[in-house]
Scaffold this motif. Sequence first.
Motif, PDB file in Angstrom:
ATOM      1  N   SER A  60       0.850  -1.183   0.000  1.00 45.54           N
ATOM      2  CA  SER A  60       0.000   0.000   0.000  1.00 45.54           C
ATOM      3  C   SER A  60       0.889   1.238   0.000  1.00 45.54           C
ATOM      4  O   SER A  60       2.116   1.146   0.093  1.00 45.54           O
ATOM      5  CB  SER A  60      -0.910  -0.001   1.231  1.00 45.54           C
ATOM      6  OG  SER A  60      -1.775   1.102   1.222  1.00 45.54           O
ATOM      7  N   LYS A  61       0.292   2.408  -0.107  1.00 44.86           N
ATOM      8  CA  LYS A  61       1.030   3.675  -0.076  1.00 44.86           C
ATOM      9  C   LYS A  61       0.519   4.544   1.068  1.00 44.86           C
ATOM     10  O   LYS A  61      -0.625   4.390   1.504  1.00 44.86           O
ATOM     11  CB  LYS A  61       0.864   4.423  -1.407  1.00 44.86           C
ATOM     12  CG  LYS A  61       1.433   3.673  -2.616  1.00 44.86           C
ATOM     13  CD  LYS A  61       1.301   4.495  -3.878  1.00 44.86           C
ATOM     14  CE  LYS A  61       1.818   3.740  -5.090  1.00 44.86           C
ATOM     15  NZ  LYS A  61       3.252   3.415  -4.993  1.00 44.86           N
ATOM     16  N   ASP A  62       1.387   5.453   1.520  1.00 41.13           N
ATOM     17  CA  ASP A  62       0.986   6.350   2.593  1.00 41.13           C
ATOM     18  C   ASP A  62      -0.302   7.083   2.235  1.00 41.13           C
ATOM     19  O   ASP A  62      -1.228   7.200   3.049  1.00 41.13           O
ATOM     20  CB  ASP A  62       2.087   7.385   2.872  1.00 41.13           C
ATOM     21  CG  ASP A  62       3.326   6.750   3.489  1.00 41.13           C
ATOM     22  OD1 ASP A  62       3.400   5.504   3.531  1.00 41.13           O
ATOM     23  OD2 ASP A  62       4.214   7.507   3.920  1.00 41.13           O
ATOM     24  N   VAL A 142      -3.193   7.311  11.060  1.00 45.43           N
ATOM     25  CA  VAL A 142      -4.508   6.734  10.786  1.00 45.43           C
ATOM     26  C   VAL A 142      -4.885   5.778  11.916  1.00 45.43           C
ATOM     27  O   VAL A 142      -4.038   5.369  12.720  1.00 45.43           O
ATOM     28  CB  VAL A 142      -4.539   5.981   9.443  1.00 45.43           C
ATOM     29  CG1 VAL A 142      -4.356   6.944   8.288  1.00 45.43           C
ATOM     30  CG2 VAL A 142      -3.484   4.879   9.399  1.00 45.43           C
ATOM     31  N   ALA A 143      -6.166   5.383  11.941  1.00 42.91           N
ATOM     32  CA  ALA A 143      -6.673   4.538  13.015  1.00 42.91           C
ATOM     33  C   ALA A 143      -6.113   3.120  12.970  1.00 42.91           C
ATOM     34  O   ALA A 143      -6.202   2.391  13.951  1.00 42.91           O
ATOM     35  CB  ALA A 143      -8.202   4.490  12.940  1.00 42.91           C
ATOM     36  N   GLY A 144      -5.526   2.714  11.847  1.00 45.57           N
ATOM     37  CA  GLY A 144      -5.080   1.332  11.696  1.00 45.57           C
ATOM     38  C   GLY A 144      -3.872   0.946  12.498  1.00 45.57           C
ATOM     39  O   GLY A 144      -3.559  -0.236  12.622  1.00 45.57           O
ATOM     40  N   GLY A 145      -3.123   1.917  13.038  1.00 47.31           N
ATOM     41  CA  GLY A 145      -1.955   1.584  13.828  1.00 47.31           C
ATOM     42  C   GLY A 145      -0.993   0.673  13.086  1.00 47.31           C
ATOM     43  O   GLY A 145      -0.705   0.868  11.904  1.00 47.31           O
ATOM     44  N   SER A 146      -0.503  -0.358  13.765  1.00 40.08           N
ATOM     45  CA  SER A 146       0.514  -1.227  13.178  1.00 40.08           C
ATOM     46  C   SER A 146      -0.002  -1.977  11.947  1.00 40.08           C
ATOM     47  O   SER A 146       0.791  -2.322  11.067  1.00 40.08           O
ATOM     48  CB  SER A 146       1.029  -2.223  14.218  1.00 40.08           C
ATOM     49  OG  SER A 146      -0.039  -2.920  14.813  1.00 40.08           O
ATOM     50  N   PHE A 147      -1.305  -2.211  11.851  1.00 37.60           N
ATOM     51  CA  PHE A 147      -1.843  -2.852  10.651  1.00 37.60           C
ATOM     52  C   PHE A 147      -1.575  -1.993   9.417  1.00 37.60           C
ATOM     53  O   PHE A 147      -1.118  -2.495   8.380  1.00 37.60           O
ATOM     54  CB  PHE A 147      -3.353  -3.075  10.811  1.00 37.60           C
ATOM     55  CG  PHE A 147      -4.037  -3.495   9.543  1.00 37.60           C
ATOM     56  CD1 PHE A 147      -3.839  -4.761   9.019  1.00 37.60           C
ATOM     57  CD2 PHE A 147      -4.865  -2.621   8.857  1.00 37.60           C
ATOM     58  CE1 PHE A 147      -4.463  -5.159   7.841  1.00 37.60           C
ATOM     59  CE2 PHE A 147      -5.492  -2.998   7.683  1.00 37.60           C
ATOM     60  CZ  PHE A 147      -5.287  -4.269   7.178  1.00 37.60           C
ATOM     61  N   ALA A 148      -1.819  -0.697   9.517  1.00 40.22           N
ATOM     62  CA  ALA A 148      -1.569   0.203   8.386  1.00 40.22           C
ATOM     63  C   ALA A 148      -0.082   0.293   8.083  1.00 40.22           C
ATOM     64  O   ALA A 148       0.332   0.309   6.916  1.00 40.22           O
ATOM     65  CB  ALA A 148      -2.130   1.594   8.687  1.00 40.22           C
TER      66      ALA A 148
END
Length: 600
Positions: A60-62, A142-148
């Motif tokens: 994915s991208k930032d 973002v809300a995803g934390g380490s997942f993101a």
Amino acid sequence: MCRMRVDGIEGGDNTGLRRRGCCFRTNDFIPEESFKSWGNYGKALMDTPFRLMDRIVTRSKDHTELVQMKARSQHEMKKTLNWWDLMWFGIGAVVGAGIFVLTGLEARDDAGPAVVLSYAVSGLSAMLSVFCYTEFAVEIPVAGGSFAYLRVELGDFVAFIAAGNILLEYVIGNAATARAWTSYFATLCNKHPEAFRIIVHHMNPDYGHLDPIAVGILIIVGVLAVFSTKGSSRFNYIATVIHMIIITFILIAGLIHADPKNYVVFAPFGPRGIFKASAVLFFAYVGFDAVSTMAEETKNPGKDIPIGLVGSIVITTFLYCLLAVTLCLMQNYKTIDPDAPFSVAFSAVGMDWAKYVVAAGALKGMTTVLLVSAVGQARYLTHISRTHMMPPCFAYVNEKTGTPVNATILLILATAVIAFFTTLEVLSDLLSIATLIIFMLVAVALLVRRYYSSEETTKNNQIKLIVSLVLILGSSSGIASYWAVSDGWIGYAIIAPIWFLATLGLWLFVPMAKKPKFWGVPLVPWLPSTSIAINIFLLGSINKDSFIRFAIWTGFLLVYYVLFGLHASYDTAKKLEEMRNSEDIGKEWNNVEEGAVSSV
């Protein structure tokens, strides 16, 4: 409540589909093309190897995480938090069941008075992980934390496996804390810690002590988490301040009754006991990563997140070490009560009334842990659902409250079921495995972020990076394995230099491809490499049964991913890619037309 945008679209683009109605309809859970019919699903399953490879290698991208994923929640979360809120959230998230319950259990069974060193080792590991988290949270708020973070650097597949363990971490952590809440509530009512549990004698003792009060407190916390993030912050701040006052009382009153004789045998179980306790006590530091999930609701991430995260973990580690010393000075480690150690310790020194103060403080601390974890876990699930790896219904953010209502409700219910059945000891070991693996992966992701860019990194440097990472991971695993099977030192003399040389080679021979824009981890690659080594080493100190449970859970995740998550996220990603391509073609055509007009 479940009305939401389901496709990855930016801003106010109205080309996406909207779906109305209750999220309990099939289409709200699996709206993707692969699930439209049994024929489509069969074709998707036949295509599984190709799709799996695509998801493994795709990054994915930032910008995708920051803009396009957020658009799938229909409404934005409200930016109401500053560094002060985050620091108190961090303290509130961490100081709870770990210190008030596990300190006694590990001092009695594994470390003795040297449990203070166990806390110091766990605190060092947590601090290194905090630094790694902080750079990502500032760059990708973002809300995803380490997942993101893992989706951007290590790909969808690794991110999903981590995501499943993230959710396991939070669900189990809250379940363990809720059960500890019941024990201290019983103490406050002048009852035995097990008094309010329903014991089913024909069931396994690990699962037969039913806890309805734990379920009740989880429901109350869930309602508050749904209502307002800022309201949760205010409640957390007030409760944590009161908690700090009670901890100060425990330290002063406990040290007044300190008996140095209890420290005569400092480490009765030796170094192995210290590190075994460290692995379990890492549970006590779980929660700070919940603060990183609040980056999407932070006013100034570049300033607020580093201060909030680092400040909270420094204060927490200092408090943990002081409390561990105090407990073991008050009472001989052999007689410490594993369920409510501080309360029973005060009774043992003649301050029976003080156990009520301790119990009240523990209840307040554990309530804030439950609250912050409920807030954090819901935001993880929200971002995971934005990718469609989980049903997109759980990505919905309520317009009025600005909170992920569906995700919060689902995870509170799951936590309540586990808390109702499962004992604290089983939960804490399993939780530590999930947490340590996630923290290790985030440190790996940080090294990849700094040293790899598809546009800039040459093939030669890419190979050097891969070799360095393999050697760092391999040597760290070798040290942990040697620790588990041998009392000698020769293995360390061989394996440790490999870790050092691999990190040195990465530092000297691989040029950095990216530098942080706002705030960066110091001492790269040494700090994240050390974090990897410590996390893997602590993993080697956890018992075999916990790894078996962890393997079963990971196997379940893989089955779910192959049957559902892979195909849903693949379809969603391809639809987003098609939309991007059509937008790019439209822009190019407009440029051609403009050029043609200007040439006339």
